[in-house]
Design an enzyme around this catalytic site. Structure first.
Site, PDB file in Angstrom:
ATOM      1  N   LYS A  77      46.546  44.290  12.870  1.00 49.11           N
ATOM      2  CA  LYS A  77      45.602  45.080  12.088  1.00 49.11           C
ATOM      3  C   LYS A  77      46.361  46.286  11.524  1.00 49.11           C
ATOM      4  O   LYS A  77      47.197  46.880  12.223  1.00 49.11           O
ATOM      5  CB  LYS A  77      44.454  45.542  12.998  1.00 49.11           C
ATOM      6  CG  LYS A  77      43.351  46.320  12.283  1.00 49.11           C
ATOM      7  CD  LYS A  77      42.217  46.675  13.252  1.00 49.11           C
ATOM      8  CE  LYS A  77      41.073  47.401  12.563  1.00 49.11           C
ATOM      9  NZ  LYS A  77      39.971  47.747  13.486  1.00 49.11           N
ATOM     10  N   SER A 152      35.187  46.403  12.029  1.00 44.27           N
ATOM     11  CA  SER A 152      36.188  46.737  11.048  1.00 44.27           C
ATOM     12  C   SER A 152      37.393  45.809  11.017  1.00 44.27           C
ATOM     13  O   SER A 152      38.110  45.791  10.014  1.00 44.27           O
ATOM     14  CB  SER A 152      36.668  48.177  11.294  1.00 44.27           C
ATOM     15  OG  SER A 152      37.395  48.260  12.499  1.00 44.27           O
ATOM     16  N   SER A 176      34.219  46.604  16.677  1.00 38.29           N
ATOM     17  CA  SER A 176      35.110  46.206  15.582  1.00 38.29           C
ATOM     18  C   SER A 176      36.023  45.016  15.853  1.00 38.29           C
ATOM     19  O   SER A 176      36.654  44.506  14.934  1.00 38.29           O
ATOM     20  CB  SER A 176      35.973  47.390  15.148  1.00 38.29           C
ATOM     21  OG  SER A 176      35.224  48.255  14.323  1.00 38.29           O
TER      22      SER A 176
END
Lengths: 489, 102
Positions: A77, A152, A176
């Protein structure tokens, strides 16, 4: 080859069925075909990935590889700092930020020999539940590209679900990792707060943020967790707790008892999701897991408390972006105040600004007790109630998200409606507990996730239950048909 | 509680974020909605409950007082938007009427 799990890829490399270079080349070409439609990556480093793959092929030929994962591809990420590779946090503020060091999570997986293909898209500064707040454009759900992947960690979820990588890192402040894992039909683990180092992970809300993993099987998560978990000298909030050999611990679970908090099965849960969850709970019972219904009324106050605490911490953490030391700087500032204000006004997107202002408001003079202190008391009640529940059962069961993936653009103008996407996940962060999301079926052709919530540092128990479920079901083996939008199988 | 665009302008100043009138207005609407949702937490009786700052109960571990990393001054300066002679460059702060050094 792309649908192999991480462990299957590791075994293929070990038996010389294919080389790391072949594997990386295959996945890179798949990214080239598919990711134009998904937008799951912000930055790719093909050259670096091929050099690393060749290095591990060579090391394997001499039997000098550091772990069974040497040469297996993955993605980070874009919230984890990667030395000499830009780390944007999906924000204009950090569009050109190239960190001088690696996050501990990055360092540990690199030491194990995993090959990072690139950095995945996300909501800006991890603030969002749909991946629509990214400065680099939204990610699309591989099961239906007109819908959101969740957020997210939406880029990581989409990349894993579409067979671009077998494993990706994520972070979870309010859901997330788990919510996008559920919406994309993959497995995702948010470890106990402090289980994994936060060093080098761009901070959003420091008392809630936790790094974790997303993959197509629980077994893969168990394996990778053994490498990233554990105390880190560079993160004083990382826990000095023993790390298990999670793969070895996967089998032979004893008798298990699960609690079903009724609040998670009633308030605002879509009927299709509820029906799939009913079948998933039946499947747990069929596997010998005893279930008991629980009443935890405190859960209702998790979202309000979160939207005081997280923005408060965010407004403080994001004060570091001042246009001076790193990150975006406005042109020709008139004075220092103008430099701060315009750099931050231009560098932050609207959701980030919204949360900074909410945080500034709840911490401002005269409101601190009314909001921040009250939220911390609510947080304490929630943790206490969940701990009491977990004293009676081994883990709690809940839907991961109240509904399946929603259409792009359907919710981003109504922040409060968007915040409700995390109604089933947020209490876990407030309490600091570990939780695992598993794919358990489909509603209207879209994946549904089930969440297992465990006691502090009982990742092993969650992984055992999840693995038991996956050994006896095939939901985690379903894959989206990317041919419909990419032109490849 | 109603949050006005004047309140937003004040908060934006405190948070040092430049904002135009349109943004003020739409954020006033958003924050009113968000704080309205937040009000629900008052329905819980939290009297007598200690605030929880952090879920970690373990004591902070101390490490030996040794240099763990080499000095990274150069690497830190390289990523700054503007530096001069080894220092961060900002508009003039003292004297000179707030002129621009750029």
């Amino acid at each position: 080859m792309h649908w192999l799990t991480m462990m299957e890829m590791a075994r293929g490399l070990e038996s010389r069925e294919f080389s790391a270079t072949e594997l990386v080349e295959h996945l890179l070409s798949r990214v080239a075909f598919v990711d134009g439609s998904l937008n799951s990556f912000i930055t790719m480093d093909r050259e670096r990935a091929l050099i690393d793959a060749a290095h591990w092929d060579e090391a394997r030929s001499r039997n000098q590889h550091p772990s069974p994962l040497a040469g297996v591809p993955m993605a980070h990420k874009d919230i984890f700092c990667t030395k000499n590779q830009r780390t944007t946090c999906a924000s204009r503020m950090l569009e050109d930020f190239v960190p001088p060091y690696n996050a501990t999570v990055v360092e540990r997986l690199a030491e194990a020999g995993m090959v990072c293909l690139g950095k995945t898209n996300m909501d800006e500064f991890a603030m969002g539940s749909s991946n629509e707040t990214s400065y680099f454009g939204p990610v699309r759900n591989p099961w239906d590209i007109t819908r959101v992947p969740g957020g997210s960690s939406g880029g990581s979820a989409a990349a894993v679900a579409a067979g671009l990588v077998p494993l990706a890192t994520g972070t979870d402040t309010g859901g997330s990792i788990r919510q996008p894992a559920a919406l994309c039909g993959i497995s995702g683990l948010k470890p106990t707060y402090g289980r994994v180092s936060r060093w080098g992970m761009v901070a959003y809300a420091s008392s809630l943020d936790q790094a974790g993993l997303m993959a197509r099987s629980v077994e893969d998560i168990a394996c990778a967790l053994s490498y990233i978990a554990g105390f880190d000298d560079f993160d004083s909030t990382s826990a000095d707790e023993a790390v298990g050999d999670y793969i070895r611990m996967l089998d032979a679970p004893g008798k298990m008892k699960a609690g079903l908090p009724k609040q998670f099965f009633s308030d605002g849960i879509d009927a299709g999701v509820a029906a799939v969850m009913g079948k998933a709970v039946d499947a747990l019972r069929a596997l010998g897991i005893e279930t008991v219904e629980l009443d935890i009324p405190e859960l209702r106050y998790a979202i309000p408390a979160y939207y005081v605490i997280a923005p408060a911490e965010a407004s403080s953490n994001l004060a570091r972006y001042d246009g001076v030391r790193f990150g975006h700087r406005c042109d020709t500032p008139a004075d220092l105040e103008d430099l701060y204000k315009r750099s931050r006004g231009e560098g932050f997107g609207v959701e980030v600004q919204r949360r900074i202002l909410v945080g500034t408001y709840v911490l401002s003079h005269g409101y601190y007790d009314a909001y921040y202190l009250t939220a911390q008391k609510v947080r304490h009640s929630i943790r206490r109630a969940l701990k009491q529940a977990l004293a009676q059962v081994d883990f709690l069961v809940a839907p991961t998200a109240p509904e399946v993936a929603f259409p792009l653009g359907s919710r981003n103008l109504d922040p409060v409606a968007m915040y409700m996407s995390d109604i089933c996940t947020i209490a876990v962060n407030l309490a600091g507990l570990p939780a695992l999301s598993l794919p358990v079926g489909f509603s209207s052709g879209l994946p549904v996730g089930m969440q297992l919530i465990g006691d502090d540092f009982d990742e092993a128990g969650l992984l055992q239950a999840g693995h038991l479920y996956q050994k006896n079901t095939a939901w985690h083996r379903h894959h989206p048909d990317v041919a419909t939008y990419s032109g490849v199988e | 509680m109603e949050i006005s665009s004047r309140d937003i302008a004040h908060l934006a100043h405190l948070a040092r974020v430049a904002m135009d009138d349109d943004q003020n207005e739409s954020l006033a609407h958003d924050l009113t909605q968000i704080m309205g949702m937040v009000e629900h937490m008052r329905e819980m009786d939290s009297s007598g409950i200690e605030p929880l700052v952090h879920t970690q109960t373990a004591e902070q571990r101390m490490r030996a007082d040794e240099v763990a990393w080499r000095n990274m001054r150069e690497e830190a300066l390289v990523i700054a938007p503007m530096v001069e002679k080894g220092y961060y460059l900002v508009p003039q702060v003292i004297g000179g009427g707030g002129g621009n050094t750029e």
